[in-house]
Design an enzyme around this catalytic site. Sequence first.
Site, short mmCIF file in Angstrom:
data_model
loop_
_atom_site.label_atom_id
_atom_site.label_comp_id
_atom_site.label_asym_id
_atom_site.label_seq_id
_atom_site.Cartn_x
_atom_site.Cartn_y
_atom_site.Cartn_z
N ILE A 65 0.84 -1.19 0.00
CA ILE A 65 0.00 0.00 0.00
C ILE A 65 0.88 1.25 0.00
O ILE A 65 1.99 1.23 0.53
CB ILE A 65 -0.97 -0.01 1.22
CG1 ILE A 65 -2.07 1.04 1.04
CG2 ILE A 65 -0.23 0.14 2.54
CD1 ILE A 65 -3.25 0.86 1.97
N CYS A 66 0.40 2.31 -0.63
CA CYS A 66 1.06 3.60 -0.60
C CYS A 66 -0.04 4.65 -0.43
O CYS A 66 -1.09 4.37 0.14
CB CYS A 66 1.92 3.83 -1.84
SG CYS A 66 0.98 3.92 -3.38
N GLN A 67 0.17 5.86 -0.94
CA GLN A 67 -0.86 6.89 -0.79
C GLN A 67 -1.99 6.73 -1.80
O GLN A 67 -3.15 6.82 -1.46
CB GLN A 67 -0.24 8.29 -0.92
CG GLN A 67 -1.16 9.41 -0.46
CD GLN A 67 -1.50 9.31 1.02
OE1 GLN A 67 -0.66 9.01 1.85
NE2 GLN A 67 -2.76 9.53 1.35
N GLY A 69 -1.63 4.29 -4.79
CA GLY A 69 -1.54 3.03 -5.52
C GLY A 69 -0.44 3.00 -6.56
O GLY A 69 -0.08 1.94 -7.04
N MET A 93 -3.89 4.66 0.64
CA MET A 93 -4.41 5.30 1.85
C MET A 93 -5.48 6.34 1.51
O MET A 93 -6.32 6.66 2.35
CB MET A 93 -3.28 5.91 2.67
CG MET A 93 -2.35 4.88 3.30
SD MET A 93 -3.17 3.70 4.42
CE MET A 93 -3.59 4.76 5.81
#
Length: 104
Positions: A65-67, A69, A93
């Site tokens: 996961i990141c901010q 995708g 996120m």
Amino acid sequence: MFGLFNRIPSISTKELKSKLNPKIVLLDVRTPAEYRSGHIAEARNLPLNRISTYHRPTTEPIYLICQSGARSKQAARLLTRQGYQVINVRGGMNQWSGPVRGGK
């Protein structure tokens, strides 16, 4: 262009929420500052620029996961080349509506 959507499995944040447990391998590939500003409790921070240092034996899938995708897709590509089974969390996120640890 690498056929990204065909090769990297992905799930929604809602699907991720149903899979969370203490044994899940969930890597948050955002920067340490982003991670500290709020992250999923089960997530471990391993920034994208250090993802190539990940060397843990596992037969379990690795969720990334990141901010938004985008960085997690890049990380997924790199880990897939190393032989890991990876699953990207679409929307990152930005789409997460569950509880977070840290932040304001």
